[in-house]
Design a protein around this motif. Structure first.
Motif, PDB file in Angstrom:
ATOM      1  N   MET A 161       0.815   5.508   0.590  1.00  0.00           N
ATOM      2  CA  MET A 161       0.106   6.695   1.059  1.00  0.00           C
ATOM      3  C   MET A 161       0.749   7.919   0.432  1.00  0.00           C
ATOM      4  O   MET A 161       1.961   8.079   0.496  1.00  0.00           O
ATOM      5  CB  MET A 161       0.181   6.805   2.582  1.00  0.00           C
ATOM      6  CG  MET A 161      -0.423   8.087   3.124  1.00  0.00           C
ATOM      7  SD  MET A 161      -0.215   8.260   4.892  1.00  0.00           S
ATOM      8  CE  MET A 161      -1.756   7.593   5.441  1.00  0.00           C
ATOM      9  N   ASN A 162      -0.059   8.767  -0.177  1.00  0.00           N
ATOM     10  CA  ASN A 162       0.424  10.012  -0.767  1.00  0.00           C
ATOM     11  C   ASN A 162       0.500  11.048   0.345  1.00  0.00           C
ATOM     12  O   ASN A 162      -0.524  11.521   0.836  1.00  0.00           O
ATOM     13  CB  ASN A 162      -0.514  10.475  -1.886  1.00  0.00           C
ATOM     14  CG  ASN A 162      -0.017  11.727  -2.575  1.00  0.00           C
ATOM     15  OD1 ASN A 162       0.843  12.438  -2.076  1.00  0.00           O
ATOM     16  ND2 ASN A 162      -0.577  11.995  -3.741  1.00  0.00           N
ATOM     17  N   ILE A 209       3.418   1.482   2.974  1.00  0.00           N
ATOM     18  CA  ILE A 209       2.800   0.877   4.143  1.00  0.00           C
ATOM     19  C   ILE A 209       2.874  -0.631   3.959  1.00  0.00           C
ATOM     20  O   ILE A 209       2.361  -1.167   2.977  1.00  0.00           O
ATOM     21  CB  ILE A 209       1.344   1.345   4.304  1.00  0.00           C
ATOM     22  CG1 ILE A 209       1.332   2.869   4.468  1.00  0.00           C
ATOM     23  CG2 ILE A 209       0.677   0.653   5.474  1.00  0.00           C
ATOM     24  CD1 ILE A 209      -0.038   3.475   4.483  1.00  0.00           C
ATOM     25  N   LYS A 223       0.848  -1.184   0.000  1.00  0.00           N
ATOM     26  CA  LYS A 223       0.000   0.000   0.000  1.00  0.00           C
ATOM     27  C   LYS A 223       0.885   1.235   0.000  1.00  0.00           C
ATOM     28  O   LYS A 223       1.967   1.240   0.566  1.00  0.00           O
ATOM     29  CB  LYS A 223      -0.902   0.019   1.227  1.00  0.00           C
ATOM     30  CG  LYS A 223      -1.981  -1.036   1.187  1.00  0.00           C
ATOM     31  CD  LYS A 223      -2.881  -0.910   2.378  1.00  0.00           C
ATOM     32  CE  LYS A 223      -3.936  -1.980   2.354  1.00  0.00           C
ATOM     33  NZ  LYS A 223      -4.792  -1.922   3.534  1.00  0.00           N
ATOM     34  N   ILE A 248      -3.109   8.204  -7.064  1.00  0.00           N
ATOM     35  CA  ILE A 248      -3.279   8.430  -5.636  1.00  0.00           C
ATOM     36  C   ILE A 248      -3.290   9.929  -5.368  1.00  0.00           C
ATOM     37  O   ILE A 248      -2.306  10.626  -5.621  1.00  0.00           O
ATOM     38  CB  ILE A 248      -2.146   7.752  -4.835  1.00  0.00           C
ATOM     39  CG1 ILE A 248      -1.987   6.290  -5.266  1.00  0.00           C
ATOM     40  CG2 ILE A 248      -2.413   7.840  -3.339  1.00  0.00           C
ATOM     41  CD1 ILE A 248      -0.707   5.643  -4.803  1.00  0.00           C
ATOM     42  N   ILE A 288       5.581  10.087  -0.996  1.00  0.00           N
ATOM     43  CA  ILE A 288       4.752   8.935  -0.639  1.00  0.00           C
ATOM     44  C   ILE A 288       5.393   8.199   0.532  1.00  0.00           C
ATOM     45  O   ILE A 288       6.572   8.373   0.828  1.00  0.00           O
ATOM     46  CB  ILE A 288       4.576   7.947  -1.822  1.00  0.00           C
ATOM     47  CG1 ILE A 288       5.915   7.328  -2.238  1.00  0.00           C
ATOM     48  CG2 ILE A 288       3.850   8.591  -2.988  1.00  0.00           C
ATOM     49  CD1 ILE A 288       5.787   6.186  -3.222  1.00  0.00           C
ATOM     50  N   ARG A 289       4.575   7.377   1.185  1.00  0.00           N
ATOM     51  CA  ARG A 289       5.057   6.502   2.251  1.00  0.00           C
ATOM     52  C   ARG A 289       4.569   5.101   1.920  1.00  0.00           C
ATOM     53  O   ARG A 289       3.392   4.909   1.593  1.00  0.00           O
ATOM     54  CB  ARG A 289       4.496   6.940   3.603  1.00  0.00           C
ATOM     55  CG  ARG A 289       4.962   6.051   4.737  1.00  0.00           C
ATOM     56  CD  ARG A 289       4.396   6.452   6.086  1.00  0.00           C
ATOM     57  NE  ARG A 289       4.527   7.881   6.299  1.00  0.00           N
ATOM     58  CZ  ARG A 289       3.640   8.615   6.943  1.00  0.00           C
ATOM     59  NH1 ARG A 289       2.549   8.081   7.427  1.00  0.00           N
ATOM     60  NH2 ARG A 289       3.831   9.907   7.106  1.00  0.00           N
ATOM     61  N   GLU A 309      -4.494  10.204   0.267  1.00  0.00           N
ATOM     62  CA  GLU A 309      -5.083   8.890   0.022  1.00  0.00           C
ATOM     63  C   GLU A 309      -4.063   7.776   0.218  1.00  0.00           C
ATOM     64  O   GLU A 309      -2.862   7.980   0.056  1.00  0.00           O
ATOM     65  CB  GLU A 309      -5.609   8.774  -1.418  1.00  0.00           C
ATOM     66  CG  GLU A 309      -6.931   9.397  -1.662  1.00  0.00           C
ATOM     67  CD  GLU A 309      -7.467   9.046  -3.046  1.00  0.00           C
ATOM     68  OE1 GLU A 309      -8.691   8.984  -3.162  1.00  0.00           O
ATOM     69  OE2 GLU A 309      -6.685   8.855  -3.991  1.00  0.00           O
ATOM     70  N   THR A 310      -4.571   6.595   0.541  1.00  0.00           N
ATOM     71  CA  THR A 310      -3.762   5.377   0.611  1.00  0.00           C
ATOM     72  C   THR A 310      -4.419   4.361  -0.310  1.00  0.00           C
ATOM     73  O   THR A 310      -5.620   4.114  -0.200  1.00  0.00           O
ATOM     74  CB  THR A 310      -3.715   4.826   2.048  1.00  0.00           C
ATOM     75  OG1 THR A 310      -3.143   5.810   2.902  1.00  0.00           O
ATOM     76  CG2 THR A 310      -2.880   3.563   2.116  1.00  0.00           C
ATOM     77  N   LYS A 311      -3.626   3.785  -1.216  1.00  0.00           N
ATOM     78  CA  LYS A 311      -4.160   2.802  -2.156  1.00  0.00           C
ATOM     79  C   LYS A 311      -3.164   1.656  -2.332  1.00  0.00           C
ATOM     80  O   LYS A 311      -1.950   1.856  -2.233  1.00  0.00           O
ATOM     81  CB  LYS A 311      -4.427   3.434  -3.527  1.00  0.00           C
ATOM     82  CG  LYS A 311      -5.617   4.359  -3.546  1.00  0.00           C
ATOM     83  CD  LYS A 311      -5.974   4.725  -4.968  1.00  0.00           C
ATOM     84  CE  LYS A 311      -7.207   5.595  -5.017  1.00  0.00           C
ATOM     85  NZ  LYS A 311      -7.512   6.004  -6.388  1.00  0.00           N
TER      86      LYS A 311
END
Length: 117
Positions: A4-5, A48, A2, A18, A45-46, A22-24
């Protein structure tokens, strides 16, 4: 995996768009991708981790050959499997100086040298 932006702009990874905040999920094939690593490094981004996909470190993995892969001393992910952002973070935890020119191999060697002392 996943993503995360955490930046202020729209991020596109493959065919996944993204929006900020949001997290996608994105295909695992993008793990270690140079463009994704750059987005992580620049804090756009991160990543996850999916705990349900990765077995806990306490469970033994039989049948896997892990020869030649050193751990970073804490029973964590082997250095050879870390991306550059993870290696930079590990260096910061160990108070190791990091420069923009450092490659993944250079960072891993710095960590090995610091933890061998």
């Amino acid at each position: 995996m996943k993503v995360m932006n955490i930046g202020g702009k729209v991020v596109s990874i493959g065919n996944v768009i993204i929006l900020p905040g949001e997290t996608k999920p994105v295909p695992d094939s993008y793990a270690g991708n140079a463009a994704v690593d750059c987005l992580v490094e620049h804090k756009n981004i991160r990543l996850i981790q999916d705990e349900e996909k990765e077995p806990p470190a306490s469970q033994g993995q039989t049948g896997e050959d892990k020869s030649g892969e050193e751990e970073d001393g804490g029973g964590k992910k082997p250095l050879s499997r870390m991306n550059k952002a993870e290696l930079v973070e590990e260096c910061r935890k160990l108070n190791i100086e990091v420069s923009e020119e450092d490659t993944k191999d250079m960072l891993a060697e710095k960590i090995r040298a610091a933890t061998a002392e």
